[in-house]
Design an enzyme around this catalytic site. Structure first.
Site, mmCIF file in Angstrom:
data_model
loop_
_atom_site.group_PDB
_atom_site.id
_atom_site.type_symbol
_atom_site.label_atom_id
_atom_site.label_comp_id
_atom_site.label_asym_id
_atom_site.label_seq_id
_atom_site.Cartn_x
_atom_site.Cartn_y
_atom_site.Cartn_z
ATOM 1 N N CYS A 79 -39.706 13.524 113.104
ATOM 2 C CA CYS A 79 -38.659 13.163 112.141
ATOM 3 C C CYS A 79 -38.645 14.121 110.949
ATOM 4 O O CYS A 79 -39.648 14.290 110.251
ATOM 5 C CB CYS A 79 -38.876 11.729 111.653
ATOM 6 S SG CYS A 79 -37.706 11.235 110.378
ATOM 7 N N TRP A 249 -30.340 7.399 108.372
ATOM 8 C CA TRP A 249 -28.961 7.876 108.493
ATOM 9 C C TRP A 249 -28.985 9.123 109.365
ATOM 10 O O TRP A 249 -30.054 9.680 109.644
ATOM 11 C CB TRP A 249 -28.357 8.174 107.121
ATOM 12 C CG TRP A 249 -29.203 9.046 106.241
ATOM 13 C CD1 TRP A 249 -29.402 10.398 106.363
ATOM 14 C CD2 TRP A 249 -29.992 8.627 105.119
ATOM 15 N NE1 TRP A 249 -30.261 10.844 105.388
ATOM 16 C CE2 TRP A 249 -30.639 9.782 104.608
ATOM 17 C CE3 TRP A 249 -30.205 7.393 104.495
ATOM 18 C CZ2 TRP A 249 -31.487 9.733 103.506
ATOM 19 C CZ3 TRP A 249 -31.058 7.358 103.390
ATOM 20 C CH2 TRP A 249 -31.675 8.504 102.905
HETATM 21 N N1 ARG Z 1 -30.808 11.385 117.814
HETATM 22 C C1 ARG Z 1 -30.415 10.028 117.940
HETATM 23 C C2 ARG Z 1 -28.905 9.943 118.084
HETATM 24 O O1 ARG Z 1 -28.256 10.942 118.001
HETATM 25 C C3 ARG Z 1 -30.855 9.203 116.757
HETATM 26 C C4 ARG Z 1 -32.327 9.292 116.393
HETATM 27 C C5 ARG Z 1 -32.659 8.797 115.012
HETATM 28 N N2 ARG Z 1 -31.976 9.573 114.021
HETATM 29 C C6 ARG Z 1 -32.019 9.374 112.691
HETATM 30 N N3 ARG Z 1 -31.313 10.135 111.938
HETATM 31 N N4 ARG Z 1 -32.742 8.395 112.187
HETATM 32 O O2 ARG Z 1 -28.308 8.916 118.234
#
Ligand code: ARG
Length: 373
Positions: A79, A249
């Site tokens: 992350c 987000w």
């Molecule tokens: N990569 C995933 C998607 O495009 C979401 C993963 C979590 N992303 C975040 N910004 N908390 O749906």
């Protein structure tokens, strides 16, 4: 809080060794971070040991749960958004017993987090796993688009094919658009999961348009505002929370360079390149790169115009740099998975690309778990 007392077997004692260790280590570290007195820490460890001895497990106080969930975010190597780990809102839903109660808690979470576009990072933690029982949310994300296999190819999000089929087996029928929001599938203790239609008013979506290209809006593309990961297991001090959906987000590239662009997802680059009048007969026209940039510009522009929180990858990388500095100041090592931390467009334009990261696992953390279907 003491659970029903059962006789102790030697297997318990061996198994509990790990739990003792994990629990004590978590209490020590988190209580230190929370500036608790040493005596208080030792008392709490004794209390936890006693509870494990009597019942085979233990339960967290609200503060342990809250700080543990935050630490788990801080330790999430993939992350880039971890600067904000301490701002996570933690909903303690461990007392909920039925699927309907859990559904309603999920609706409340979605509503709180969405906040009319001013997105708030949050997690809802449901009952912890024990030797026999666990709560599972079968959805990958609480809000996600369906994917259907049709005679003329795949309609919607190919990532959702299996889950969509499962929902259909359970009697669900989508409208048949490219952007049908899937229902929730909630399972308690190995029972047949219960299916609930998503509350339409809760789903904030952003229609995509482009600051210069008027034709862009006519492609009728959109994406949902908030990503809620709902299939990961939260582990704190040896306790496993198999249902603990969380949200942050979006970073723009997740939508513009992956969800809508990957060949195995919405695969929109050829369409956009054609609209832009680019030459798709030669790679060296850089049609893919040019289409990618404009698709990403459209995502950021549309979210910004609708006042829905989003971050571009350059800003996210600078925020990650601040996170690294703050962790250093707190005498903590930052672990990271370089392959995930670099953004999928212009990675070398961020400092992350030019650094290396130790990809070691520190707990508390969020883990993948086996798909229940
Ligand atoms: N990569 C995933 C998607 O495009 C979401 C993963 C979590 N992303 C975040 N910004 N908390 O749906």
């Amino acid at each position: 809080m003491l659970k029903c007392i059962r006789p102790l077997h030697w297997e318990d004692i061996v198994l509990n060794q790990d739990l003792f260790r994990e629990a004590a280590s978590f209490i020590r570290i988190s209580y230190k971070e929370l500036h608790r007195q040493e005596q208080e820490t030792e008392n709490r460890i004794q209390e936890v040991m006693e509870e494990i001895r009597l019942t085979g497990t233990y339960s967290h106080t609200y503060e342990e749960l809250e700080h543990g969930a935050k630490m788990a975010w801080r330790n999430s190597n993939r992350c880039i958004g971890r600067l904000f780990w301490d701002s996570l809102t933690v909903f303690d839903r461990r007392d909920l017993a039925t699927e309907v109660e859990i559904r309603d808690a999920l609706f409340q979470h979605i509503n709180f987090a969405t906040n009319e576009g001013k997105i708030r990072p949050a997690i809802s933690v449901f009952r912890q796993k024990n030797s026999e029982n666990e709560v599972r949310i079968w959805n990958h994300q609480l809000i996600r688009y369906a994917g259907y296999e049709t005679e003329c190819g795949i309609l919607g999000d190919p990532h959702s094919l299996d889950f969509t089929r499962k929902c259909e087996e359970m009697g669900w029928r989508g409208e048949g658009t490219r952007f049908d929001v899937l229902p929730l599938l909630i399972q308690i203790d190995g029972n047949t999961p219960k299916l609930y239609e998503m509350e339409k008013e809760l789903v904030l979506e952003v229609p995509l348009r482009h600051p210069e290209y008027k034709w862009f809006a006519e492609m009728d593309l959109k994406w949902y505002a908030v990503p809620f990961i709902s299939d990961m297991r939260l582990e704190i001090g040896g306790i496993e929370y198999t249902a603990a959906p969380f949200n942050g987000w979006y970073m723009g590239t997740e939508i513009g360079a992956r969800n809508l662009a990957d060949e195995f997802r919405y695969h929109l680059l050829p369409l956009i390149a054609d609209q832009m009048g680019l030459n798709r007969n030669k790679n060296s026209s850089l049609w893919k790169d040019r289409a990618l940039v404009e698709l990403n510009a459209s995502v950021l522009h549309s979210f910004n115009e609708d006042k829905v929180t989003i971050v571009d990858h350059h800003t996210a990388a600078s925020q990650f740099r601040v996170f690294e500095e703050k962790e250093k100041a707190a005498s903590r090592d930052v672990t990271g998975d370089w392959t995930w931390l670099i953004p999928p467009i212009s990675p070398a334009a961020t400092h992350i690309f030019h650094n290396s990261y130790e990809n070691g696992i520190v707990k508390p953390n969020y883990f993948y778990q086996e798909r229940p279907y």
